[in-house]
Design an enzyme around this catalytic site. Structure first.
Site, short mmCIF file in Angstrom:
data_model
loop_
_atom_site.label_atom_id
_atom_site.label_comp_id
_atom_site.label_asym_id
_atom_site.label_seq_id
_atom_site.Cartn_x
_atom_site.Cartn_y
_atom_site.Cartn_z
N HIS A 196 1.99 8.09 -13.69
CA HIS A 196 1.49 8.57 -12.39
C HIS A 196 1.12 10.05 -12.56
CE1 HIS A 196 0.89 9.27 -8.24
NE2 HIS A 196 1.98 8.76 -7.74
N HIS B 125 -1.87 12.66 -7.17
CA HIS B 125 -1.24 12.95 -5.88
C HIS B 125 -0.35 14.19 -5.82
CE1 HIS B 125 -1.76 8.34 -5.06
NE2 HIS B 125 -2.91 8.96 -5.25
N TYR C 267 1.78 15.54 -7.97
CA TYR C 267 3.09 15.57 -8.63
C TYR C 267 3.00 16.35 -9.95
CZ TYR C 267 4.26 12.18 -5.02
OH TYR C 267 4.46 11.56 -3.81
C1 LIG Z 1 3.62 3.46 2.14
C2 LIG Z 1 2.81 4.00 0.99
C3 LIG Z 1 3.46 4.40 -0.16
C4 LIG Z 1 2.73 4.85 -1.26
N1 LIG Z 1 3.39 5.14 -2.43
C5 LIG Z 1 2.70 5.40 -3.55
C6 LIG Z 1 3.36 5.51 -4.80
O1 LIG Z 1 4.58 5.34 -4.93
N2 LIG Z 1 2.60 5.79 -5.88
C7 LIG Z 1 1.25 5.96 -5.80
O2 LIG Z 1 0.59 6.23 -6.80
N3 LIG Z 1 0.60 5.84 -4.62
C8 LIG Z 1 1.29 5.54 -3.51
N4 LIG Z 1 0.62 5.33 -2.33
C9 LIG Z 1 -0.85 5.30 -2.31
C10 LIG Z 1 -1.35 3.85 -2.54
O3 LIG Z 1 -1.16 3.45 -3.89
C11 LIG Z 1 -2.85 3.70 -2.18
O4 LIG Z 1 -3.60 4.57 -2.98
C12 LIG Z 1 -3.06 4.00 -0.72
O5 LIG Z 1 -2.24 3.17 0.09
C13 LIG Z 1 -4.49 3.78 -0.30
O6 LIG Z 1 -4.84 2.44 -0.44
P1 LIG Z 1 -5.02 1.49 0.88
O7 LIG Z 1 -6.13 2.10 1.66
O8 LIG Z 1 -5.36 0.14 0.29
O9 LIG Z 1 -3.72 1.50 1.60
C14 LIG Z 1 1.33 4.93 -1.19
C15 LIG Z 1 0.69 4.57 -0.01
C16 LIG Z 1 1.41 4.09 1.08
C17 LIG Z 1 0.69 3.63 2.31
#
Ligand SMILES: Cc1cc2nc3c(=O)[nH]c(=O)nc-3n(C[C@H](O)[C@H](O)[C@H](O)COP(=O)(O)O)c2cc1C
Length: 424
Positions: A200, A203, A205
């Protein structure tokens, strides 16, 4: 009849996928409070989403307490508790083994997303019983001693109720130790039965805290030039290739760019800012071609779930932008962020991405691939239960059959063609 491009097979490294719908990595903060290991509830959640030849990506799994935030902001966590999982103890490996077994027995495949959150992790983890009294490294570290800048008028950070501390800049020779922590985590992930391992690097990090010159002010070989700022990613990749092999390794990046009109970045994750981001991502993505990776997962900047740009605008209507890296990257490209079943098909047919990861829709629809295939309505997600708590908003989203047969509907349904017009 034309075949549905979301349901055509694809090879990803040595894995054979039957369809193109991937579970995006989703932090859900429901691991065991004391062991920080997955529980039976987590097993049920992943098993519900596993399909024959379908790829799931795990939530962010922490490689060490040093990289592990305690998420406390959300009301649901405050009231019902919750913690993210790690992968540095044998209990944690055992917990993940239960998850991977359940996924495999449903024919599914699963990638382990490894994370060190850098300065987003705060020192409170030192008080956790699993960490207290040990010599495990504790937060907060980053590329430089650059604090997350306040994101609201009260001086709070991260969109939440905590104030950040100034992180300690990692010493040059410590980067090798960070790589070793990744390596041990990857060894543990394989022991836990994961099919793939993902770094990862997105975002805001740790790895992005090296990429960005708004955070990274180092003057050693990890700071300054683009090559130097990207170096840590490639050192982690090289370390993990030794353990898992190129074809079992994935990388996530979240490239951003500066809007030429407003001069503002199109996304900011955890206060991480660059003066000129695009050349760095171009460099990094081009260099990823040196490896035969399983996949590169790119986040579309239109969504920034935890970032300081509120998600209340209708992200499902904003066009994709990061597929431009398709021209640079020769491997399998996985797109995430703001896709609907309809726009996912369009994206595949334009050749923008090879696979589409769904986050929020997969969260609320355990049987998402089937619903997409059959054009069924989708359960609408409940934001209040995204993070922390129990089975509510986690394993209690019904499959389609149960959703329509229930007299009193727990979750609203929305037709696939209405998404983007009535929901963000
Ligand atoms: C509740 C939640 C938790 C997330 N946790 C992570 C994570 O642990 N790692 C990560 O790379 N992205 C995380 N994301 C981002 C998602 O992987 C994804 O990029 C984001 O939900 C946008 O996609 P969507 O429009 O299909 O929801 C998270 C998003 C949401 C909504």
């Amino acid at each position: 009849m034309q075949s549905d491009n979301l349901f055509t097979p694809l090879r990803v490294g040595k894995l054979k996928l039957n369809h193109r719908i991937v579970l995006a990595p989703l932090t859900r903060i429901r691991a065991h409070q004391e062991t920080l290991a997955p529980t039976k509830l987590n097993v049920e959640y992943y098993a519900q989403r596993a399909t024959a030849g379908g790829l799931l990506i795990s939530e962010a799994v922490y490689i060490s307490p040093e990289g592990m935030p305690i998420w406390s902001i959300y009301k649901n966590i405050k009231e019902n508790g919750g913690h993210s999982p790690g992968i540095w103890t044998s209990d944690q490996v055992k917990g993940w083994q239960m998850v991977t077994r359940a996924v495999h027995s449903n024919g599914g495949l699963i990638s382990c997303q490894l994370l060190h959150a850098g300065r987003v992790a705060q020192p409170e983890i030192a008080e956790h019983p699993l960490v207290k009294g040990t010599d495990l490294p504790i937060p907060s570290v980053s590329s430089s001693a650059t604090r997350i800048s306040s994101l609201d008028e009260k001086g709070n950070d991260y969109n939440w109720d905590q104030k950040s501390v100034t992180p300690r800049a990692l010493k040059t020779e410590e980067i090798a130790r960070i790589c070793r922590d990744y390596k041990q985590a990857a060894i543990n992930a394989l022991e836990a039965g994961f099919d793939l391992v993902e770094i990862h690097s997105a975002h805001g990090y740790l790895i992005e805290q090296f990429f960005c010159d708004g955070v990274n002010t180092r003057n050693d070989k990890y700071g300054g030039s683009i090559k130097n700022r990207a170096r840590i990613l490639f050192e982690v990749i090289e370390t993990l290739i030794d353990v898992v092999g190129e074809e079992r390794l994935g990388v996530r990046l979240s490239p951003v760019s500066i809007d030429p009109l407003t001069k503002n970045p199109n996304q900011i994750y955890f206060g991480v800012v660059h003066s000129n981001p695009e050349p760095l991502y171009e460099y990094a993505i081009r260099k990823l071609n040196d490896y035969n990776l399983a996949y590169l997962l790119l986040t579309e900047p239109r969504v920034g779930v935890l970032s300081n740009i509120p998600a209340k605008n209708n992200t499902f209507e904003v066009p994709e932008t990061n597929y431009k890296y398709r021209e640079i990257y020769q491997g399998t490209l996985l797109g995430a962020g703001g896709f609907t079943p309809i726009t996912a098909r369009k994206s595949l047919s334009k050749g923008n991405y090879d696979l589409i990861a769904f986050g929020r829709w997969f969260l609320s629809n355990p049987d998402l691939p089937e619903r997409i295939k059959k054009g069924y309505e989708l359960n609408v997600y409940d934001r209040d239960t995204f993070y922390g708590g129990n089975e509510l908003g986690y394993t209690d989203y019904p499959d389609y059959e149960s959703a329509i047969n229930r007299g009193k509907k727990k979750y609203k349904l929305i037709s696939q063609s209405s998404i983007g017009r009535s929901l963000s």
